[in-house]
Design an enzyme around this catalytic site. Sequence first.
Site, PDB file in Angstrom:
ATOM      1  N   VAL A  81       0.844  -1.194   0.000  1.00 18.33           N
ATOM      2  CA  VAL A  81       0.000   0.000   0.000  1.00 18.33           C
ATOM      3  C   VAL A  81       0.880   1.244   0.000  1.00 18.33           C
ATOM      4  CG1 VAL A  81      -1.787   1.225   1.306  1.00 18.33           C
ATOM      5  CG2 VAL A  81      -1.711  -1.274   1.330  1.00 18.33           C
ATOM      6  N   CYS A  82       0.598   2.177  -0.891  1.00 22.73           N
ATOM      7  CA  CYS A  82       1.354   3.434  -0.933  1.00 22.73           C
ATOM      8  C   CYS A  82       1.162   4.172   0.390  1.00 22.73           C
ATOM      9  CB  CYS A  82       0.865   4.311  -2.082  1.00 22.73           C
ATOM     10  SG  CYS A  82       1.608   5.961  -2.053  1.00 22.73           S
ATOM     11  N   ILE A  83       2.254   4.432   1.079  1.00 26.25           N
ATOM     12  CA  ILE A  83       2.150   5.019   2.419  1.00 26.25           C
ATOM     13  C   ILE A  83       1.607   6.445   2.360  1.00 26.25           C
ATOM     14  CG2 ILE A  83       4.592   5.738   2.476  1.00 26.25           C
ATOM     15  CD1 ILE A  83       4.525   5.015   5.505  1.00 26.25           C
TER      16      ILE A  83
END
Lengths: 119, 131
Positions: free
Chosen positions: B78-80
Amino acid sequence: MKRYLFIVSRSPYGSSVVLEQLETAMVAAAFDGDVAILLRDDGVWNLQQHQSGDALERQTLAKVLSGLPSYEIDRLYVCASSLQMRNVAIDQHLGFEAVDYPAQQALIRNSDVVIGGQP
Amino acid sequence: MIYALAVHGAPYSSNAAEHAIGFAEALLACGHQIERVFFFHEGVYHSLNSHVPPQTRYNVNLARRWQSLHSGGIELAVCIASGIKRGVVNETEQERYDLPSDTLSKTFELVGLGQLIGAIATADRYVEFPA
């Protein structure tokens, strides 16, 4: 080294998508990718002169675009037909080259990865 | 062939996940490999640990389907930056921002954008599932 083409087709301030696409392009360049950017459809509004994100408390997209060469992203293109259709007065200092459809086809054909082409 | 996938659409509002999961399952059935599934933009909502699937006669449980892919060894990243601004935080980010609880499902992990480019660079094909 992979050749990336990022296609930006969203307008600058209607969503966070354009900024996030450009950030992805910068990361690709930082990872030694050979990166090109093509603005088309409503994406050409990102080149509009005298824009300011300040009123919306957002980053000014034209400023982000002007910083691309410092990430070694200097293959910058804009769809000539999309510009003409919207009559956008583009900021020439941003260094985007207007290209026709055959040139865009060639750009896509010569890229290993095309990212974010959806309208 | 090695594939990298990205999901941009939120659960139960976009079809991105149904298409991505179906595609991923078909890839594995055909003997291909999946380097990573990357969740970007509103796709990060898939990684919340608090989903209740809509109660319809079809009972599509996306969380369970992602869990099943993850159990098969597929990395769900997941893109932080996209995640934390939408309330998706792991224990580290919960402590950093002094939030009441973590919200990231154990099936997923928070990573930087470099993990997307890394997956694309490794893969033979990159396929995006837009919102």
